[in-house]
Enzyme design. Structure first.
Site, short mmCIF file in Angstrom:
data_model
loop_
_atom_site.label_atom_id
_atom_site.label_comp_id
_atom_site.label_asym_id
_atom_site.label_seq_id
_atom_site.Cartn_x
_atom_site.Cartn_y
_atom_site.Cartn_z
N GLY A 189 1.96 5.92 -3.22
CA GLY A 189 0.93 6.78 -2.65
C GLY A 189 0.30 6.19 -1.40
O GLY A 189 -0.83 6.52 -1.06
N ASP B 143 -2.58 -6.70 -3.82
CA ASP B 143 -2.43 -7.07 -2.41
C ASP B 143 -2.07 -5.87 -1.52
O ASP B 143 -2.60 -5.72 -0.42
CB ASP B 143 -1.43 -8.23 -2.23
N GLY B 144 -1.19 -4.98 -2.05
CA GLY B 144 -0.79 -3.80 -1.27
C GLY B 144 -2.00 -2.91 -1.01
O GLY B 144 -2.20 -2.41 0.11
N SER B 145 -2.84 -2.73 -2.03
CA SER B 145 -4.02 -1.86 -1.88
C SER B 145 -5.01 -2.47 -0.88
O SER B 145 -5.67 -1.72 -0.14
CB SER B 145 -4.71 -1.66 -3.23
N THR C 136 -4.70 -7.34 -10.70
CA THR C 136 -3.26 -7.38 -10.94
C THR C 136 -2.97 -8.42 -12.02
O THR C 136 -3.61 -9.48 -12.05
CB THR C 136 -2.42 -7.73 -9.71
N ASP D 17 -0.45 -10.08 -11.95
CA ASP D 17 0.32 -11.14 -11.27
C ASP D 17 -0.56 -12.30 -10.78
O ASP D 17 -0.04 -13.38 -10.51
CB ASP D 17 1.07 -10.57 -10.06
N HIS E 168 6.66 -4.12 -19.31
CA HIS E 168 5.33 -3.49 -19.19
C HIS E 168 4.41 -3.72 -20.38
O HIS E 168 3.23 -3.37 -20.31
CB HIS E 168 5.50 -2.00 -18.91
N ARG F 6 1.31 -5.33 -19.41
CA ARG F 6 0.25 -4.57 -18.75
C ARG F 6 -0.43 -3.59 -19.68
O ARG F 6 -1.44 -2.97 -19.33
CB ARG F 6 0.84 -3.77 -17.58
O1 F6P Z 1 2.34 -5.93 -9.77
C1 F6P Z 1 2.32 -5.72 -11.14
C2 F6P Z 1 3.71 -5.57 -11.67
O2 F6P Z 1 3.62 -5.39 -13.06
C3 F6P Z 1 4.66 -6.72 -11.33
O3 F6P Z 1 4.47 -7.84 -12.14
C4 F6P Z 1 5.99 -6.03 -11.49
O4 F6P Z 1 6.97 -6.65 -10.69
C5 F6P Z 1 5.72 -4.64 -11.03
O5 F6P Z 1 4.33 -4.43 -11.14
C6 F6P Z 1 6.44 -3.58 -11.82
O6 F6P Z 1 6.24 -2.36 -11.23
P1 F6P Z 1 6.50 -0.97 -11.96
O7 F6P Z 1 5.36 -0.73 -12.89
O8 F6P Z 1 6.53 0.01 -10.86
O9 F6P Z 1 7.79 -1.10 -12.68
#
Ligand code: F6P
Length: 381
Positions: free
Chosen positions: A81, A121-123, A144, A146, A291, A294
């Site tokens: 986006g 970082d991108g945001s 993040t 990361d 994932h 996350r």
């Molecule tokens: O930046 C967070 C992250 O989970 C990274 O560790 C990983 O490389 C990337 O996003 C995965 O992206 P997506 O959720 O688009 O698969």
């Protein structure tokens, strides 16, 4: 002249991280306490660019009730986006278009005085570029799993990911030992090894492969065989998804495209497992945590950091700050210029205490053969 802030917008962009909802809550409550109206932009910047109903949502006390402990983000997020390369229908095609001017114009039309941009970082790079296009004021909030955002000691989401990865490594010990295998666990982190390093040490890995240290197979094989000789007939290797062999390349699952210009990494664990299996003759397995790292709610640490970052963002706005990013420095939340962080990556400090601790405990990084510290011991005695 003192600035008046009456109405602010907030969005969450990039990959989600546990703690996003806690930021939304603390920004909203601390703004409301000061008489400021808060609006959420849905799915990154989509809510401003596509005139869809509900693209902008009023955040009041009710909207942020009971969300602090929840994973994900009530606003939604987007990895494709970027308003400078926004996916836009043109005939039967979707093409990247620079829609930043349109976004800035809508922002002013809606009467927003400032944007709180929660992202990685991108945001932060996008927020900085939007300022140059005419957004009045932006405060970034670094998130993040990361932990690679430059300028802040920590990002929220990282502690949760490390806890999940550590628990997974703990669990893998028993099955790996029972079968006398070598297990290679792949964790996220993009081009940095923060998650691999911390979870690897805490989880008792025998080798940790991180992007900051290009690896060779020989020292890892030696480590596995040395353990074997000691009667430890299993080994656990933690590999960051961005780890790469000396002189080789990172393992890419999906290449970038016109909308998301960075590649999606993945597959290094399988590659390493095959090679270690072939070189040691041991049965190997690989697994990708993906994932899971996350998903779900934040740890207490991340929840608190997210709340502090959110309240800090509103506090700095009220104090008449310039645009910037909230950052954790020496246990305090501070505001740093966006230009200091945009376009930079915080990598693992190889001379830092954490890497040294790992090396001193005999954990292999794929660069030095095991027993490296034995030489030091001989010299000292
Ligand atoms: O930046 C967070 C992250 O989970 C990274 O560790 C990983 O490389 C990337 O996003 C995965 O992206 P997506 O959720 O688009 O698969």
């Amino acid at each position: 002249m003192p600035r008046t802030i009456r109405k602010i917008a907030i969005n969450t962009g990039g990959g989600d991280a546990p703690g996003l909802n806690a930021v939304l809550r603390s920004v909203t409550l601390s703004a409301i306490e000061r008489g400021i109206e808060v609006w959420g932009i849905k799915h990154g910047y989509r809510g401003l660019l596509e005139d869809e109903p509900g693209g902008l949502v009023r955040l009041d006390r009710d909207a942020v009730r009971g969300i602090m402990h929840l994973g994900g983000t009530i606003l939604g997020t987007a990895n494709r986006g970027d308003p400078f390369h926004y996916p836009t229908h043109e005939g039967d095609k979707i093409v990247p278009k620079d829609r930043a001017d349109e976004l800035v114009e809508r922002f002013h039309r809606e009467g927003f005085d400032a944007l709180v941009a929660v992202g990685g970082d991108g945001s932060m790079r996008i927020a900085n570029a939007l300022l140059e296009r005419g957004l009045p004021l932006v405060v970034g909030v670094p998130k993040t799993i990361d932990n690679d955002v430059y300028g802040t000691e920590l990002t929220f989401g990282f502690d949760t990911a490390v806890s999940i990865a550590t628990e997974a490594i703990d669990r893998l010990h028993s099955t790996t030992e029972a079968h006398e295998r070598v297990m290679v666990v792949e964790v996220m982190g993009r081009n940095t090894g923060w998650i691999a390093l911390r979870s690897g040490i805490a989880g008792g890995a025998d080798a940790i492969l991180i992007p900051e240290v290009p690896f060779s197979y020989e020292p890892i094989v030696e480590k596995v065989l040395q353990r074997e000789a000691r009667g430890r007939r299993f080994s656990i290797i933690v590999a960051a998804e961005g780890a790469c062999p000396k002189g080789g390349d990172v393992t890419v699952r999906e290449t970038g495209d016109a909308f998301r210009r960075v590649a999606v990494l993945g597959g290094v664990a399988e590659r390493v497992a095959k090679e270690i299996g072939a070189r040691t003759g041991k049965e190997t397995r690989s697994m990708v945590l993906g994932h899971l790292q996350r998903g779900g709610g934040p740890t207490t640490f991340d929840r608190l950091l997210a709340l502090r970052f959110g309240a800090g963002a509103v506090r700095f706005l009220m104090q008449g700050c310039e645009s910037g990013m909230v950052a954790l420095r020496c246990h305090r939340v501070e505001l740093i210029p966006l230009s200091e962080t945009a376009g930079r990556t915080k990598t693992v400090d190889l001379d830092g205490d954490t890497v040294t601790t790992a090396r001193e405990m005999g954990i292999c990084f794929g660069d030095e053969p095991p027993g490296h510290f034995a030489k030091e011991g001989t010299a000292a005695s």
